[in-house]
Design a protein around this motif. Structure first.
Motif, PDB file in Angstrom:
ATOM      1  N   ASP A 275       6.071  -1.758   7.624  1.00 62.90           N
ATOM      2  CA  ASP A 275       5.513  -2.589   8.689  1.00 62.90           C
ATOM      3  C   ASP A 275       4.039  -2.237   8.795  1.00 62.90           C
ATOM      4  O   ASP A 275       3.677  -1.149   9.250  1.00 62.90           O
ATOM      5  N   GLU A 276       3.153  -3.151   8.382  1.00 64.37           N
ATOM      6  CA  GLU A 276       1.718  -2.860   8.381  1.00 64.37           C
ATOM      7  C   GLU A 276       1.199  -2.501   9.770  1.00 64.37           C
ATOM      8  O   GLU A 276       0.325  -1.643   9.914  1.00 64.37           O
ATOM      9  N   SER A 277       1.740  -3.180  10.786  1.00 67.42           N
ATOM     10  CA  SER A 277       1.229  -2.972  12.140  1.00 67.42           C
ATOM     11  C   SER A 277       1.617  -1.615  12.709  1.00 67.42           C
ATOM     12  O   SER A 277       1.023  -1.162  13.693  1.00 67.42           O
ATOM     13  N   ARG A 278       2.601  -0.955  12.109  1.00 71.09           N
ATOM     14  CA  ARG A 278       3.075   0.330  12.616  1.00 71.09           C
ATOM     15  C   ARG A 278       2.801   1.486  11.664  1.00 71.09           C
ATOM     16  O   ARG A 278       3.144   2.631  11.954  1.00 71.09           O
ATOM     17  N   THR A 279       2.224   1.209  10.514  1.00 73.96           N
ATOM     18  CA  THR A 279       1.965   2.246   9.520  1.00 73.96           C
ATOM     19  C   THR A 279       0.570   2.818   9.696  1.00 73.96           C
ATOM     20  O   THR A 279      -0.400   2.055   9.786  1.00 73.96           O
ATOM     21  N   PRO A 280       0.432   4.138   9.760  1.00 72.35           N
ATOM     22  CA  PRO A 280      -0.914   4.733   9.839  1.00 72.35           C
ATOM     23  C   PRO A 280      -1.738   4.311   8.620  1.00 72.35           C
ATOM     24  O   PRO A 280      -1.303   4.467   7.484  1.00 72.35           O
ATOM     25  N   GLY A 281      -2.890   3.748   8.866  1.00 71.42           N
ATOM     26  CA  GLY A 281      -3.728   3.261   7.784  1.00 71.42           C
ATOM     27  C   GLY A 281      -4.369   1.948   8.172  1.00 71.42           C
ATOM     28  O   GLY A 281      -4.430   1.587   9.349  1.00 71.42           O
ATOM     29  N   ARG A 282      -4.811   1.191   7.165  1.00 70.01           N
ATOM     30  CA  ARG A 282      -5.505  -0.066   7.481  1.00 70.01           C
ATOM     31  C   ARG A 282      -5.405  -1.059   6.327  1.00 70.01           C
ATOM     32  O   ARG A 282      -5.274  -0.662   5.161  1.00 70.01           O
ATOM     33  N   LEU A 283      -5.449  -2.332   6.686  1.00 72.39           N
ATOM     34  CA  LEU A 283      -5.494  -3.404   5.713  1.00 72.39           C
ATOM     35  C   LEU A 283      -6.940  -3.521   5.233  1.00 72.39           C
ATOM     36  O   LEU A 283      -7.839  -3.778   6.036  1.00 72.39           O
ATOM     37  N   VAL A 284      -7.177  -3.306   3.950  1.00 70.34           N
ATOM     38  CA  VAL A 284      -8.559  -3.248   3.471  1.00 70.34           C
ATOM     39  C   VAL A 284      -9.002  -4.513   2.746  1.00 70.34           C
ATOM     40  O   VAL A 284     -10.206  -4.757   2.589  1.00 70.34           O
TER      41      VAL A 284
END
Length: 242
Positions: A93-102
């Motif tokens: 889940d991108e919205s809940r994963t530590p990190g960022r959409l680059v």
């Protein structure tokens, strides 16, 4: 034009038996149907059935016991480890994963991805690139590629992190169903942009886990290239010698 290459009959039969082991149709400790029963049930030749069973024995799903026949062992531990990266790439889940959409956008399909998707070399695909972080440090760079036919009617092209997994998003919006994942592991030197995002110096290689997610017919729906800094990885696996 996309080209589909169907897996050999014995591989498709092995995959069917494997799914029946996983869903409990063939529980661990029980005997699988005899060769004759499998021939009749699936309409395949005896050599095809024998080859499928040997493949499952080699990979640890089945074993032969003298006087008992072919017994179900269950899901091998090695299969659990092998599938981990693939499952994470599909279910993150991108919205809940530590990190960022680059990065999100249409790009020329990389050669290794074109082969998996069955696309010509100059085709364009949508790419979503996500940098996974652990305790503030770059841990994985995940580039997921989607054929144009799967993008229409979805939010895959959005520059915002998606809630829920990419798998769930595609299955609900496009009415497709993911069935199995293949992983191809290799090592290479990263491109400059990849090295910068992962925070690794020049000359340090990366491990590339190419995750190919397919439907039951073997058609690739999504390909994710998971890059891991090689100097931060420790890999272990176990193999049966019998």
């Amino acid at each position: 034009m996309a080209y589909e290459v169907e897996a050999p009959k014995y591989v498709r039969l092995a995959q069917t038996i494997q799914r029946r082991i996983e869903d409990g149709t063939y529980p661990p400790g029980t005997r699988v149907p005899s060769e004759n029963q499998l021939v009749q049930a699936f309409g395949m030749s005896r050599p095809t059935v024998v080859r499928a069973l040997e493949l499952l024995k080699r990979d640890g799903w089945l074993e032969s016991r003298q006087g008992f026949g072919t017994i179900v062992r269950g899901r091998p531990a090695a299969a659990e480890r092998k599938d981990r990266r693939g499952r994470e790439a599909l279910e993150r889940d991108e919205s809940r994963t530590p990190g960022r959409l680059v990065e999100v956008g249409e790009v020329p399909v990389p050669a290794r991805v074109a082969s998996a998707l069955g696309l010509p070399k100059r085709a364009k695909v949508l790419m979503r690139r996500f940098l996974v972080e652990e305790e503030g440090e770059a841990a994985e760079l995940v580039s997921s590629y989607f054929p144009a036919a799967l993008v229409d009617g979805t939010e895959l092209a959005s520059s915002e992190a998606l809630g829920g997994s990419l798998r769930d998003h595609l299955e609900s919006r496009k009415k497709v169903r993911f069935d199995h994942v293949t992983e191809r592991v290799s090592a290479r030197l990263p491109e400059a942009g990849e090295a910068g995002l992962l925070g690794i110096p020049n000359g340090v290689p990366v491990l590339s886990v190419l995750v190919v997610a397919c439907d039951a017919a073997g058609q690739a729906l999504q390909v994710s290239d998971v890059l891991l800094p090689a100097d931060r990885q420790e890999l272990e696996d176990t193999y049966r010698l019998s």
